[in-house]
Scaffold this active site. Structure first.
Site, PDB file in Angstrom:
ATOM      1  N   ARG A 193     -69.313 -55.859 154.700  1.00  0.00           N
ATOM      2  CA  ARG A 193     -67.926 -56.128 155.101  1.00  0.00           C
ATOM      3  C   ARG A 193     -67.133 -56.871 154.041  1.00  0.00           C
ATOM      4  O   ARG A 193     -65.902 -56.849 154.066  1.00  0.00           O
ATOM      5  CB  ARG A 193     -67.903 -56.835 156.450  1.00  0.00           C
ATOM      6  CG  ARG A 193     -68.373 -55.897 157.572  1.00  0.00           C
ATOM      7  CD  ARG A 193     -68.399 -56.556 158.904  1.00  0.00           C
ATOM      8  NE  ARG A 193     -69.255 -57.726 158.896  1.00  0.00           N
ATOM      9  CZ  ARG A 193     -70.072 -58.072 159.863  1.00  0.00           C
ATOM     10  NH1 ARG A 193     -70.138 -57.335 160.946  1.00  0.00           N
ATOM     11  NH2 ARG A 193     -70.804 -59.153 159.778  1.00  0.00           N
TER      12      ARG A 193
ATOM     13  N   GLU B  77     -82.791 -65.424 159.821  1.00  0.00           N
ATOM     14  CA  GLU B  77     -83.340 -66.044 161.024  1.00  0.00           C
ATOM     15  C   GLU B  77     -84.810 -65.675 161.213  1.00  0.00           C
ATOM     16  O   GLU B  77     -85.626 -66.521 161.558  1.00  0.00           O
ATOM     17  CB  GLU B  77     -82.517 -65.620 162.247  1.00  0.00           C
ATOM     18  CG  GLU B  77     -82.883 -66.378 163.499  1.00  0.00           C
ATOM     19  CD  GLU B  77     -81.970 -66.031 164.665  1.00  0.00           C
ATOM     20  OE1 GLU B  77     -82.255 -66.529 165.763  1.00  0.00           O
ATOM     21  OE2 GLU B  77     -80.996 -65.282 164.492  1.00  0.00           O
TER      22      GLU B  77
END
Length: 172
Positions: free
Chosen positions: A58, A95
């Site tokens: 993005r 994560e």
């Protein structure tokens, strides 16, 4: 224009407990998209930017039109194995696990004035890794610019010492 009105909030995506900030509604709206690009480009116009760097994927959406507006070059940061020439790499933690980001070794010249542009600042992990890549290549980071910042995740703290701009701020 209130850009926040053009962000769709999707609860529970990509997993339960997450309130996802969807920029596709912003980039679909020609006026909102132009406004966001123009706001960041306007902030950068007197900073003598040589290169705008945008992380996959993005960051490409905002970085490339901002570079075009400024008359600067655009450098994509890609995930490992996506660039065809000699690269600089950095491993960063996610994560669950890790990933590798890369830029072409010759994409940034020593002393280039760089604006790092991405859609969203969350924890700052990806951005701080891209900062290291840019500096490893010899670039001077002039400013780091985001459309959205999730302030509660304190990503800005990982970017201390840098000029950071965000157009929209959310407390999550």
């Amino acid at each position: 224009m209130n850009l926040q009105d053009n962000i769709r909030i999707v609860e529970g995506f990509p997993k339960k407990g997450i309130s996802f900030k969807d920029i596709t509604t912003l980039i679909r709206d020609k006026d909102a998209f132009k406004y966001a690009v123009d706001k960041i480009a306007g902030y950068l116009k007197d900073k003598n930017i040589d290169v705008v760097v945008g992380p996959e994927a993005r960051g490409f959406l905002f970085g490339a039109p901002i570079a075009y507006t400024l008359g600067a070059g655009f450098v994509p940061v890609r995930k490992q194995g996506k660039l065809p020439y000699d690269t600089l790499s950095i491993k960063y933690d996610l994560e669950y696990g890790s990933d590798v980001l890369q830029i072409h070794k010759d994409a940034i010249n020593k002393g280039d004035r760089v604006a790092l542009v991405d859609d969203l600042l969350a924890t700052g992990g990806t951005t701080s890794s891209v900062v290291k890549l840019i500096e490893q290549a010899g670039g001077e980071i002039v400013t780091i610019d985001f459309v959205i910042e999730l302030t509660d995740l304190k990503g800005r703290e990982k970017l201390k010492g840098y000029d950071v701009l965000s157009l929209i701020k959310y407390d999550i």
